[in-house]
Design an enzyme around this catalytic site. Structure first.
Site, PDB file in Angstrom:
ATOM      1  N   HIS A 159     -11.076  -1.936   3.120  1.00  8.91           N
ATOM      2  CA  HIS A 159     -10.482  -2.066   1.794  1.00  8.91           C
ATOM      3  C   HIS A 159     -11.500  -1.751   0.706  1.00  8.91           C
ATOM      4  CE1 HIS A 159      -8.896  -4.040  -1.845  1.00  8.91           C
ATOM      5  NE2 HIS A 159      -7.708  -3.826  -1.307  1.00  8.91           N
ATOM      6  N   HIS A 223      -1.817  -1.140   3.667  1.00  7.62           N
ATOM      7  CA  HIS A 223      -2.897  -0.153   3.629  1.00  7.62           C
ATOM      8  C   HIS A 223      -2.992   0.625   4.939  1.00  7.62           C
ATOM      9  CE1 HIS A 223      -4.164  -1.348  -0.257  1.00  7.62           C
ATOM     10  NE2 HIS A 223      -4.668  -2.502   0.089  1.00  7.62           N
TER      11      HIS A 223
END
Length: 283
Positions: A159, A223
């Protein structure tokens, strides 16, 4: 002397999909600490911890050895429930990757609740030290061993964070190099190294015909499914395919690996010991 009521709170960021992935971790904690009350809480990444929801009821539950484990919709709800049920000693284990913004927000929220408990201790995130990095790197290279064929690059997507702890990605990259896995590359969505840096490294290395993509995240959420493996033009998969690589995706979060679960359990055990023996331990 009456023993003070002790509990464990496991928290994670995400959605109902995250909860599905977190079940193994939650039930593993229930097995290791069968005599300790266990709570769990899930909150969305966009949800400010300090302004957490306090909706009545639990979002879901997970079956454990000692019955149903309540999973609350938000951290504040879980803490309120623990207070209402008379918990005095609390060990909190966040299922976070690193000491980032989420960890700092958690600490701020717990400080607001500190007066309700005799002792509160917080477990370390997954990658809190060199030994954690070594074990995690070994688990990943073991899982992805089928792609060590000399023509495949293994690219891991994290991330990324604005916090100083973002350096953990560079540290993990170093671990791969030290263990002889030069075909492993780490990039992030929102920090450095970026996808552009990963692409540059692949071109510089040369010789790769294929790329195996996997999330370097605790859980597989939006994601992983969209930014990493999605069909939209900007996904890592689409970008790398346009550059001529044959791309495959392995969509499994770190928390699904037993070695990683054991790291969290060790951190939780240390937090529980600290809470029982030293009182408030807030980093």
């Amino acid at each position: 002397m009456r023993q003070k009521k002790t509990a464990i709170l496991i928290i994670c960021i995400g959605s109902s999909k995250t909860l599905a992935d977190a079940r193994k971790m939650i039930t593993a904690a229930a097995r290791q600490f069968p005599d300790v009350k266990l709570y769990a809480a899930v909150y969305k990444a966009s949800q400010r911890l300090i302004a957490d929801t306090k909706q009545p009821g639990a979002a879901a539950s997970v079956s454990g050895q000692t019955g149903e484990i309540p999973v609350c919709d938000g951290l504040a709800q879980a803490l309120d429930q623990a207070v209402a049920e008379g918990v005095r000693i609390l060990a909190v284990q966040p299922l976070y990757l690193l000491y980032g913004i989420a960890y700092n927000g958690l600490m701020d929220t717990l400080k607001r609740y500190r007066r309700h408990f005799d002792a509160v201790a917080v477990g370390k995130p997954l990658l809190a030290g060199d030994a954690d990095l070594t074990v995690t790197a070994r688990a990943l290279t073991g899982k992805m061993a089928a792609y060590d064929d000399g023509e495949t690059a293994v690219c891991l997507m994290g991330h990324g964070t604005a916090a100083a702890a973002n350096d953990v990605y560079a540290q993990m990259q170093k671990k791969f190099r030290e263990s002889g896995h030069g075909n492993y590359y780490i990039g992030t969505l929102h920090a450095e190294p970026s996808l552009a840096a990963v692409r540059k490294a692949l071109r510089a290395a040369g010789g790769y015909q294929k790329v195996a993509l996997a999330p370097f995240m605790v859980f597989t959420g939006k994601h992983a499914w969209e930014d990493l493996a999605g069909g939209q033009p900007g996904s890592w998969k689409s970008v790398l395919e346009r550059e001529g690589y044959q791309v495959s995706c392995v969509l499994e979060g770190l928390a699904q690996m037993p070695q990683v679960q054991n790291i969290y359990l060790d951190h939780l055990a240390a937090a529980l010991d600290a809470a029982r023996g030293q009182g408030s331990v807030l980093r």
